[in-house]
Design a protein around this motif. Structure first.
Motif, PDB file in Angstrom:
ATOM      1  N   LEU A   6     -55.000  29.045  21.265  1.00 21.36           N
ATOM      2  CA  LEU A   6     -56.018  28.013  21.031  1.00 21.36           C
ATOM      3  C   LEU A   6     -56.859  28.334  19.798  1.00 21.36           C
ATOM      4  CD1 LEU A   6     -57.175  27.281  24.687  1.00 21.36           C
ATOM      5  CD2 LEU A   6     -55.468  26.089  23.315  1.00 21.36           C
ATOM      6  N   GLN A   7     -57.047  29.615  19.522  1.00 28.85           N
ATOM      7  CA  GLN A   7     -57.823  30.000  18.344  1.00 28.85           C
ATOM      8  C   GLN A   7     -57.120  29.532  17.063  1.00 28.85           C
ATOM      9  OE1 GLN A   7     -58.500  34.191  17.897  1.00 28.85           O
ATOM     10  NE2 GLN A   7     -60.145  33.882  16.432  1.00 28.85           N
ATOM     11  N   ALA A   8     -55.809  29.712  16.996  1.00 32.13           N
ATOM     12  CA  ALA A   8     -55.053  29.277  15.822  1.00 32.13           C
ATOM     13  C   ALA A   8     -55.151  27.764  15.653  1.00 32.13           C
ATOM     14  CB  ALA A   8     -53.596  29.703  15.937  1.00 32.13           C
ATOM     15  N   LEU A   9     -55.120  27.036  16.749  1.00 30.98           N
ATOM     16  CA  LEU A   9     -55.244  25.574  16.674  1.00 30.98           C
ATOM     17  C   LEU A   9     -56.621  25.160  16.185  1.00 30.98           C
ATOM     18  CD1 LEU A   9     -53.365  24.488  19.918  1.00 30.98           C
ATOM     19  CD2 LEU A   9     -52.575  24.264  17.558  1.00 30.98           C
ATOM     20  N   THR A  10     -57.647  25.924  16.533  1.00 32.51           N
ATOM     21  CA  THR A  10     -59.009  25.623  16.096  1.00 32.51           C
ATOM     22  C   THR A  10     -59.158  25.807  14.590  1.00 32.51           C
ATOM     23  OG1 THR A  10     -59.897  26.322  18.215  1.00 32.51           O
ATOM     24  CG2 THR A  10     -61.444  26.290  16.395  1.00 32.51           C
ATOM     25  N   GLU A  11     -58.421  26.757  14.048  1.00 38.24           N
ATOM     26  CA  GLU A  11     -58.558  27.090  12.632  1.00 38.24           C
ATOM     27  C   GLU A  11     -57.779  26.157  11.714  1.00 38.24           C
ATOM     28  OE1 GLU A  11     -57.424  31.207  12.598  1.00 38.24           O
ATOM     29  OE2 GLU A  11     -59.196  31.793  13.746  1.00 38.24           O
ATOM     30  N   GLN A  12     -56.903  25.321  12.253  1.00 39.93           N
ATOM     31  CA  GLN A  12     -56.122  24.410  11.427  1.00 39.93           C
ATOM     32  C   GLN A  12     -57.031  23.351  10.800  1.00 39.93           C
ATOM     33  OE1 GLN A  12     -52.944  22.812  13.777  1.00 39.93           O
ATOM     34  NE2 GLN A  12     -51.815  24.723  13.801  1.00 39.93           N
ATOM     35  N   THR A  13     -56.683  22.962   9.575  1.00 36.01           N
ATOM     36  CA  THR A  13     -57.471  21.946   8.873  1.00 36.01           C
ATOM     37  C   THR A  13     -56.563  20.838   8.363  1.00 36.01           C
ATOM     38  OG1 THR A  13     -57.282  23.091   6.744  1.00 36.01           O
ATOM     39  CG2 THR A  13     -59.224  23.601   8.105  1.00 36.01           C
ATOM     40  N   PRO A  29     -59.729  17.488  14.163  1.00 37.17           N
ATOM     41  CA  PRO A  29     -60.684  16.677  14.916  1.00 37.17           C
ATOM     42  C   PRO A  29     -60.625  16.972  16.410  1.00 37.17           C
ATOM     43  CG  PRO A  29     -58.783  15.367  14.307  1.00 37.17           C
ATOM     44  CD  PRO A  29     -58.616  16.695  13.635  1.00 37.17           C
ATOM     45  N   SER A  30     -61.749  16.802  17.065  1.00 33.60           N
ATOM     46  CA  SER A  30     -61.778  16.971  18.518  1.00 33.60           C
ATOM     47  C   SER A  30     -61.045  15.811  19.182  1.00 33.60           C
ATOM     48  CB  SER A  30     -63.228  16.998  19.019  1.00 33.60           C
ATOM     49  OG  SER A  30     -63.819  15.713  18.837  1.00 33.60           O
ATOM     50  N   ARG A  32     -62.205  14.042  21.474  1.00 29.97           N
ATOM     51  CA  ARG A  32     -63.195  12.961  21.589  1.00 29.97           C
ATOM     52  C   ARG A  32     -63.224  12.116  20.314  1.00 29.97           C
ATOM     53  NH1 ARG A  32     -68.955  14.398  23.817  1.00 29.97           N
ATOM     54  NH2 ARG A  32     -67.610  14.587  25.598  1.00 29.97           N
ATOM     55  N   PHE A  33     -63.182  12.780  19.145  1.00 28.73           N
ATOM     56  CA  PHE A  33     -63.210  12.032  17.889  1.00 28.73           C
ATOM     57  C   PHE A  33     -61.927  11.227  17.696  1.00 28.73           C
ATOM     58  CE2 PHE A  33     -62.757  11.340  13.348  1.00 28.73           C
ATOM     59  CZ  PHE A  33     -63.973  10.723  13.076  1.00 28.73           C
ATOM     60  N   VAL A  34     -60.781  11.824  18.014  1.00 27.39           N
ATOM     61  CA  VAL A  34     -59.502  11.103  17.891  1.00 27.39           C
ATOM     62  C   VAL A  34     -59.529   9.856  18.773  1.00 27.39           C
ATOM     63  CG1 VAL A  34     -57.021  11.212  18.330  1.00 27.39           C
ATOM     64  CG2 VAL A  34     -58.184  13.134  17.227  1.00 27.39           C
ATOM     65  N   ASN A  35     -60.034   9.992  19.969  1.00 27.61           N
ATOM     66  CA  ASN A  35     -60.137   8.855  20.882  1.00 27.61           C
ATOM     67  C   ASN A  35     -61.061   7.781  20.298  1.00 27.61           C
ATOM     68  OD1 ASN A  35     -59.513   7.531  23.332  1.00 27.61           O
ATOM     69  ND2 ASN A  35     -61.462   8.201  24.211  1.00 27.61           N
ATOM     70  N   LYS A  36     -62.147   8.212  19.685  1.00 30.41           N
ATOM     71  CA  LYS A  36     -63.094   7.285  19.059  1.00 30.41           C
ATOM     72  C   LYS A  36     -62.403   6.505  17.941  1.00 30.41           C
ATOM     73  CE  LYS A  36     -67.818   7.918  17.393  1.00 30.41           C
ATOM     74  NZ  LYS A  36     -68.745   8.955  16.920  1.00 30.41           N
ATOM     75  N   VAL A  37     -61.598   7.191  17.126  1.00 32.44           N
ATOM     76  CA  VAL A  37     -60.863   6.529  16.040  1.00 32.44           C
ATOM     77  C   VAL A  37     -59.839   5.568  16.619  1.00 32.44           C
ATOM     78  CG1 VAL A  37     -59.217   6.905  14.151  1.00 32.44           C
ATOM     79  CG2 VAL A  37     -61.204   8.415  14.391  1.00 32.44           C
ATOM     80  N   ASP A  38     -59.128   6.015  17.635  1.00 26.05           N
ATOM     81  CA  ASP A  38     -58.070   5.210  18.243  1.00 26.05           C
ATOM     82  C   ASP A  38     -58.610   3.926  18.859  1.00 26.05           C
ATOM     83  OD1 ASP A  38     -55.304   4.923  18.821  1.00 26.05           O
ATOM     84  OD2 ASP A  38     -55.663   5.566  20.879  1.00 26.05           O
ATOM     85  N   ARG A  39     -59.814   3.984  19.404  1.00 29.19           N
ATOM     86  CA  ARG A  39     -60.386   2.826  20.103  1.00 29.19           C
ATOM     87  C   ARG A  39     -61.345   1.994  19.244  1.00 29.19           C
ATOM     88  NH1 ARG A  39     -59.669   3.245  25.717  1.00 29.19           N
ATOM     89  NH2 ARG A  39     -58.849   5.250  26.359  1.00 29.19           N
ATOM     90  N   GLU A  53     -68.240  10.401   9.162  1.00 31.02           N
ATOM     91  CA  GLU A  53     -68.482  11.350  10.244  1.00 31.02           C
ATOM     92  C   GLU A  53     -67.459  12.490  10.208  1.00 31.02           C
ATOM     93  OE1 GLU A  53     -68.459  11.480  15.146  1.00 31.02           O
ATOM     94  OE2 GLU A  53     -68.655   9.535  14.152  1.00 31.02           O
ATOM     95  N   PHE A  54     -66.198  12.160  10.009  1.00 29.86           N
ATOM     96  CA  PHE A  54     -65.144  13.162   9.987  1.00 29.86           C
ATOM     97  C   PHE A  54     -65.289  14.105   8.793  1.00 29.86           C
ATOM     98  CE2 PHE A  54     -60.691  14.262   8.742  1.00 29.86           C
ATOM     99  CZ  PHE A  54     -60.473  15.174   9.750  1.00 29.86           C
TER     100      PHE A  54
END
Length: 96
Positions: A6-13, A29-30, A32-39, A53-54
């Motif tokens: 999970l740490q490696a996934l957090t560091e991805q940009t 993106p979190s 929550r943010f992906v869901n916000k964009v999707d909806r 915001e992103f």
């Protein structure tokens, strides 16, 4: 069973070359943010709001203005938002 780092996934940009040539590194993106964009409603003003915001989460700590985002064309806005959604889909497809 493999270990999911999970740490490696957090560091991805997601990296963007800005209009002035500077490369901006924006953390994944979190959910929550992906869901916000999707909806989100499909309007230019909403797309601009989400992009601002992103981009504000960039590792360079560059502060973007509303005006800078308003100067992007629709293809540029769409490319940024599609990168957010595409990154989320890539992580879903390849959890490691």
């Amino acid at each position: 069973m493999p270990i999911i780092d999970l740490q490696a996934l957090t560091e991805q940009t997601i990296d963007f070359k800005w209009l002035d040539g500077e490369v901006i590194h924006v953390p994944q993106p979190s959910a929550r943010f992906v869901n916000k964009v999707d909806r989100a409603e499909n309007t230019i003003s909403k797309a601009q709001e989400l992009v601002l915001e992103f981009l504000q989460t960039n590792k360079e700590k560059r502060e973007f203005t509303k005006g800078e985002i308003e100067n992007l064309n629709s293809a540029q806005l769409t490319a940024i938002l599609m990168a957010v959604l595409g990154f989320a889909q890539e992580v879903d497809s390849h959890p490691n």
